[in-house]
Each structure stands twice: as structure tokens, then as C-alpha cells.
Scaffold this active site. Sequence first.
Site, PDB file in Angstrom:
ATOM      1  N   GLY A  48      23.241   1.054 -62.745  1.00 24.76           N
ATOM      2  CA  GLY A  48      22.189   0.592 -61.847  1.00 24.76           C
ATOM      3  C   GLY A  48      22.161  -0.924 -61.885  1.00 24.76           C
ATOM      4  O   GLY A  48      22.224  -1.531 -62.966  1.00 24.76           O
ATOM      5  N   ASP A 261      27.355  -7.886 -61.691  1.00 25.37           N
ATOM      6  CA  ASP A 261      26.039  -7.896 -62.334  1.00 25.37           C
ATOM      7  C   ASP A 261      26.077  -8.720 -63.621  1.00 25.37           C
ATOM      8  O   ASP A 261      25.123  -9.447 -63.934  1.00 25.37           O
ATOM      9  CB  ASP A 261      25.588  -6.467 -62.641  1.00 25.37           C
ATOM     10  CG  ASP A 261      25.522  -5.599 -61.404  1.00 25.37           C
ATOM     11  OD1 ASP A 261      25.275  -6.142 -60.315  1.00 25.37           O
ATOM     12  OD2 ASP A 261      25.734  -4.376 -61.524  1.00 25.37           O
TER      13      ASP A 261
END
Length: 331
Positions: A48, A261
Site C-alpha cells: 500500500g 515509495d
Amino acid sequence: MRIAVTGSIATDHLMVFPGRFTDQLIEGQLRHVSLSFLADRLDIRRGGVAANIAYGLGRLGLEPVLVGAVGVDFDFDGYRLRLKEHGVDTDSVHVSDTHHTARFVCTTDADHNQIATFYAGAMAEARPIDLAAVADRTGGLDLVVVSPNDPEAMFGHTRQCRELGLPFAADPSQQLPRLDREQVRLLLDGADYLFGNAYEAALIQERSGWTEEQILARVGTWVTTLGSEGARIRRAGLSPLHVPAVPVPAADAHDPTGVGDAFRAGFLAATSRGLTTEDAARLGCALASLALEATGPQEYTVDRALLAARLHAGYGEQTAARIAPYLARTP
């Protein structure tokens, strides 16, 4: 600097296809695609976008606040506990009574191209999360990252940042394909930072209907990750800045999932500690190189000596020595 990271919290199902996707696409038949790829390997990992960024910030010694929605499985499989162990504040994570935590199912080919499907699950329940309450609980927020999430949650959190006067970073990335012009403009306008990869940078312009100059007039710093070529930093009135990547041997490059990320985490951690934009991008690239060598976006380890070695290898002794004091809180 207290950073809240809003967005997806998911479980990643990562598969590897030993061939090339492009070899399976037949010209003239792209309107009727029905393909199945036989994968050699399956890895199930925690992921995520928001959780990945928060994990990286935590590994660098910050105490990020994770903001999102999950299912009850988030506690059952030890996901929450592991994030807490690495310095992430998870007390603003909403737990759904009815939905599973989001799932990301991704297949990577021999060229590191990826085809993925994302199941939102509990993510839709992120909409009511109130950033004012998060700020009150934590004693204030210095930056809010609005990363891919339920679109209504992204819109709501962006509006709340403006209303509360909170600096924010726009990272619409994976949600761009489903957003219309006004929605993209809502997410971008007034952002202190805008993140995306090279394809997403082009998509941002196409979806927003704004030129590069018009976007730069509305955001503070536009950061574009370029994979093995590093990152490009743009600001209104200044020449673009290119920062090369930290080289990773092909044999050591295991999984690109979550590498962007990790870059964001390194960049934001460095920025929060007062480094220049260029050095922030360098730290982002160094952390991204560690993530690329791991299987799963939250499986890499971080320590000062390792980061210093990557910075030295990528940018030389002087750069590594200049950034080293800012890594004092890194384990």
C-alpha cells in the site's frame, strides 16, 4: 517535522513472469486482449502506497502518522505491530467491520514492466477520517502526503489541508487513470510537492489540461522519478534539476514494487531535516536502491553505514559526508 501519510494500506501479491509482456501483444488484436501469464514465483507481502512511504520514513528515524482504512486482518496478521516496531504511528488507521484490507495483485516481467489489479476493500472507509482530529491527537502536522486512496478520501483530505492551512504533497499516481480534469486539478492546486513517475507526469498534464508551466505555477516542487535514470526536480522559474540514480547491478534488482515509495520517503525525510532539494533526491535514490534489492516494498533494511555507502557509491565522498550528519536518527 511531523508528517502524516494518507492513502492505501494493502497486502501485495507479487508474481514474476520470466518472459516479456510486449512479446505477447499482437498488432491488430489489441482491442480483444485475453492473456494469461504463467508466473514462476508468488510472494505475499505488506504494501500500500501510504504504508510503504510511512515504513520508509520510520526506518529513517522519523515518526510518521499513517492515515487510512483497513480490515480486521490488519491486526490479525501482525501488519500493525510491525509498522509500530519501525516507528510508524498507526493510531489514526480506521478498522472496517465489514471489508478486508485492500489487495494489490501484480505481475512483473523480465523487463520490470508490471501489470496489476488493485482491490480497494476497506479503503472506501477512509473518506470520513478527519485530519483536524489527527492533528489534534498528534500535537500538530507539518506536512500531509495525499497518496493514492479512495478518490473521495483524496479529495476530502486535500480540501481539509487547504482549510486547515496544512502544507501537503500531492501523489495521485495510481489513481490518475480514473480521475477527470477537475478532480486532478483539485488534487494538484496549491500542493507544496507533486510526485509521480515519468508516465504519470505526462498523464498529469493530459488529465489536468495544464501545461508544464501552468502546473509549476500551482505547485511548489514537482518531483518526477525516472527509474534507473534517477529523478527530475522542477520549480517555477528555475532550470530542471536531474539527479542520477544509485546504480544497482541487474542481478541484485529483485522487485520494483514500492521503489518509488521508498524514494518519496527518503526525499521527504531529508527535506524535513533541512537538506537541499538535490541532496534530498540523492537520499531518496539511495533508499530506493535498497528497496529494489528486496522482494516486497517493506522488506528492505536500513542502517546509517549502508546508506552512507550507497551515497558514496552514487555521488562521491563529499556528498556522503555532507548528508551523513542528517542520518543521526537512522538506526
